[in-house]
Scaffold this active site. Structure first.
Site, PDB file in Angstrom:
ATOM      1  N   GLY A 169       0.868  -1.174   0.000  1.00  0.00           N
ATOM      2  CA  GLY A 169       0.000   0.000   0.000  1.00  0.00           C
ATOM      3  C   GLY A 169       0.903   1.222   0.000  1.00  0.00           C
ATOM      4  O   GLY A 169       1.881   1.270   0.750  1.00  0.00           O
ATOM      5  N   THR A 219       9.432  11.899 -10.548  1.00  0.00           N
ATOM      6  CA  THR A 219      10.390  10.794 -10.519  1.00  0.00           C
ATOM      7  C   THR A 219      10.325  10.079 -11.864  1.00  0.00           C
ATOM      8  O   THR A 219       9.259   9.883 -12.442  1.00  0.00           O
ATOM      9  CB  THR A 219      10.122   9.820  -9.353  1.00  0.00           C
ATOM     10  OG1 THR A 219       8.806   9.286  -9.478  1.00  0.00           O
ATOM     11  CG2 THR A 219      10.281  10.514  -8.008  1.00  0.00           C
ATOM     12  N   GLY A 228      12.108   7.030 -12.762  1.00  0.00           N
ATOM     13  CA  GLY A 228      12.719   5.698 -12.719  1.00  0.00           C
ATOM     14  C   GLY A 228      14.235   5.791 -12.799  1.00  0.00           C
ATOM     15  O   GLY A 228      14.863   6.613 -12.125  1.00  0.00           O
ATOM     16  N   ASP A 271       7.786   5.101  -3.592  1.00  0.00           N
ATOM     17  CA  ASP A 271       7.407   5.251  -2.177  1.00  0.00           C
ATOM     18  C   ASP A 271       8.654   5.404  -1.298  1.00  0.00           C
ATOM     19  O   ASP A 271       8.654   6.188  -0.345  1.00  0.00           O
ATOM     20  CB  ASP A 271       6.579   4.043  -1.721  1.00  0.00           C
ATOM     21  CG  ASP A 271       5.265   3.919  -2.480  1.00  0.00           C
ATOM     22  OD1 ASP A 271       4.747   4.968  -2.914  1.00  0.00           O
ATOM     23  OD2 ASP A 271       4.768   2.792  -2.637  1.00  0.00           O
TER      24      ASP A 271
HETATM   25  P1  ATP Z   1       6.351   2.842  -7.463  1.00  0.00           P
HETATM   26  O1  ATP Z   1       5.019   3.313  -8.008  1.00  0.00           O
HETATM   27  O2  ATP Z   1       6.630   1.391  -7.766  1.00  0.00           O
HETATM   28  O3  ATP Z   1       6.578   3.177  -6.022  1.00  0.00           O
HETATM   29  P2  ATP Z   1       7.392   4.912  -9.193  1.00  0.00           P
HETATM   30  O4  ATP Z   1       7.134   4.496 -10.620  1.00  0.00           O
HETATM   31  O5  ATP Z   1       6.465   5.897  -8.595  1.00  0.00           O
HETATM   32  O6  ATP Z   1       7.508   3.624  -8.260  1.00  0.00           O
HETATM   33  P3  ATP Z   1      10.007   5.645 -10.136  1.00  0.00           P
HETATM   34  O7  ATP Z   1       9.877   6.944 -10.813  1.00  0.00           O
HETATM   35  O8  ATP Z   1      10.123   4.402 -10.979  1.00  0.00           O
HETATM   36  O9  ATP Z   1       8.854   5.513  -9.058  1.00  0.00           O
HETATM   37  O10 ATP Z   1      11.285   5.656  -9.168  1.00  0.00           O
HETATM   38  C1  ATP Z   1      11.419   6.555  -8.097  1.00  0.00           C
HETATM   39  C2  ATP Z   1      12.875   6.891  -7.924  1.00  0.00           C
HETATM   40  O11 ATP Z   1      13.602   5.686  -7.598  1.00  0.00           O
HETATM   41  C3  ATP Z   1      13.553   7.427  -9.182  1.00  0.00           C
HETATM   42  O12 ATP Z   1      13.373   8.838  -9.295  1.00  0.00           O
HETATM   43  C4  ATP Z   1      14.996   7.036  -8.940  1.00  0.00           C
HETATM   44  O13 ATP Z   1      15.635   7.998  -8.100  1.00  0.00           O
HETATM   45  C5  ATP Z   1      14.879   5.705  -8.189  1.00  0.00           C
HETATM   46  N1  ATP Z   1      14.965   4.558  -9.114  1.00  0.00           N
HETATM   47  C6  ATP Z   1      13.932   3.913  -9.715  1.00  0.00           C
HETATM   48  N2  ATP Z   1      14.387   2.920 -10.521  1.00  0.00           N
HETATM   49  C7  ATP Z   1      15.736   2.948 -10.419  1.00  0.00           C
HETATM   50  C8  ATP Z   1      16.806   2.180 -11.010  1.00  0.00           C
HETATM   51  N3  ATP Z   1      16.566   1.186 -11.892  1.00  0.00           N
HETATM   52  N4  ATP Z   1      18.077   2.489 -10.675  1.00  0.00           N
HETATM   53  C9  ATP Z   1      18.338   3.486  -9.792  1.00  0.00           C
HETATM   54  N5  ATP Z   1      17.386   4.252  -9.210  1.00  0.00           N
HETATM   55  C10 ATP Z   1      16.105   3.991  -9.518  1.00  0.00           C
END
Ligand code: ATP
Length: 303
Positions: free
Chosen positions: A38, A220, A222, A252
């Site tokens: 969650g 963010t 990824g 998160d």
């Molecule tokens: P979730 O919904 O699963 O919590 P999200 O899609 O909201 O994730 P992302 O934007 O994918 O979040 O990732 C958040 C942060 O995590 C990114 O801004 C980055 O700093 C870090 N991050 C994500 N993936 C990677 C990766 N493969 N290597 C290094 N850092 C990563």
């Protein structure tokens, strides 16, 4: 300096299977696991593991998942006085099917999370007034999110709104009342209706939101890192390079860590740098909360 997370908790029910049953078919699957998840609970646990004082306002069902959800939050040091039971409702659960190609198929049943109402914020009002920051996501009713934002404004408490999962009907005027609006790129695309496949497009979509009056937008991206946009200022933070094993819950982890650093230092850029490293560390392990490092493990990762 207490951080309040007003949001969801879910129990992940993860079945590992080589193939999925067709209608009417019964198959045996080789493995099963239960995980605490969650978005609200994930962010609360990440903040607590980073040493933050954290309380949660959340709802569990009156089923067998409720005690373990509360116990898990307490084990992580989260104050659960305002995690209450919605009678006649199941807890929020997410049946997840992972196939032999590591592809996920996920169903979300929000259950008790849909019963988190403005009255629950009133019940927690005295404790909330002592907080310096409230974190919100969109796995609870929108009316509760809006009520929490108005409550925070009235009592001069800072707010982070993570618009996840994206709801196209989110009232951007409410987002503008928040101190930080933190979508990922998919959420940005849904909220703006604009493409986000290149950095230029992300910037353009971000600018379109800023023009509507957002104070601070942190997107963010990824493995492409994150970007903070505020007025004319654009601050980029590269992702920390790691061998990613499981990226679920990275956003998160980022938000939970960012919240702690923000309340401790007030330095947004420095908080993003730490959050980026913390989220990178979290993607090197399987699962969400269980992959979030505590301060000691995070220190070892940084060294
Ligand atoms: P979730 O919904 O699963 O919590 P999200 O899609 O909201 O994730 P992302 O934007 O994918 O979040 O990732 C958040 C942060 O995590 C990114 O801004 C980055 O700093 C870090 N991050 C994500 N993936 C990677 C990766 N493969 N290597 C290094 N850092 C990563």
């Amino acid at each position: 300096m207490t951080i309040a997370v007003i949001g969801s908790n879910m129990v992940d029910l993860i079945t590992y299977t080589n193939s999925l049953p067709k209608a009417g078919e019964t198959l045996e699957a080789p493995d099963f696991a239960i995980g605490c998840g969650g978005k609200g609970a994930n962010q609360a646990v990440a903040a607590a593991k980073m040493g933050g004082r954290v309380m949660m306002v959340s709802k569990v069902g009156d089923d067998l998942f409720a005690p373990s959800t509360v116990a898990n939050l307490q084990q992580q040091g989260v104050d659960t006085r305002f995690v209450t039971t919605a009678s006649g409702t199941s807890s929020g659960v997410a049946p997840i099917f992972v196939d032999d190609q590591s592809q996920n198929r996920i169903l979300i049943i929000k259950g008790a999370n849909q019963q988190l109402k403005p009255a629950d914020i009133d019940d927690a009002a005295e404790a909330l007034k002592a907080c310096t920051l409230i974190i919100l996501q969109l796995e609870i009713p929108l009316e509760t999110v809006y009520y929490a934002i108005d409550f925070a404004r009235q009592h001069e408490i800072r707010v982070i709104l993570n618009p996840a999962p994206a709801v196209a009907t989110l009232d951007i005027d409410y987002a503008c009342k928040c101190d930080f609006f933190m979508p990922n790129e998919t959420e940005l695309e849904i909220l703006t209706g604009l493409p986000v496949s290149s950095d230029e497009e992300v910037m353009r979509a971000g600018q379109s939101l800023l023009k509507r009056g957002l104070k601070n937008l942190i997107i963010t991206l990824g493995s492409r890192g994150s970007v903070w946009m505020s007025g004319d200022r654009v601050h980029r933070v590269a992702a920390t390079p790691v061998q990613a094993v499981d990226t679920s819950g990275a956003g998160d982890a980022f938000i939970g860590c960012f919240a702690v650093l923000l309340t401790e230092t007030g330095d947004v850029a420095a908080a993003m740098t730490q959050a980026s490293a913390y989220a990178a560390c979290s993607v090197t392990g399987r699962g969400t909360q269980r992959a979030y490092p505590d301060t000691a493990a995070f220190q070892r990762f940084l060294n």
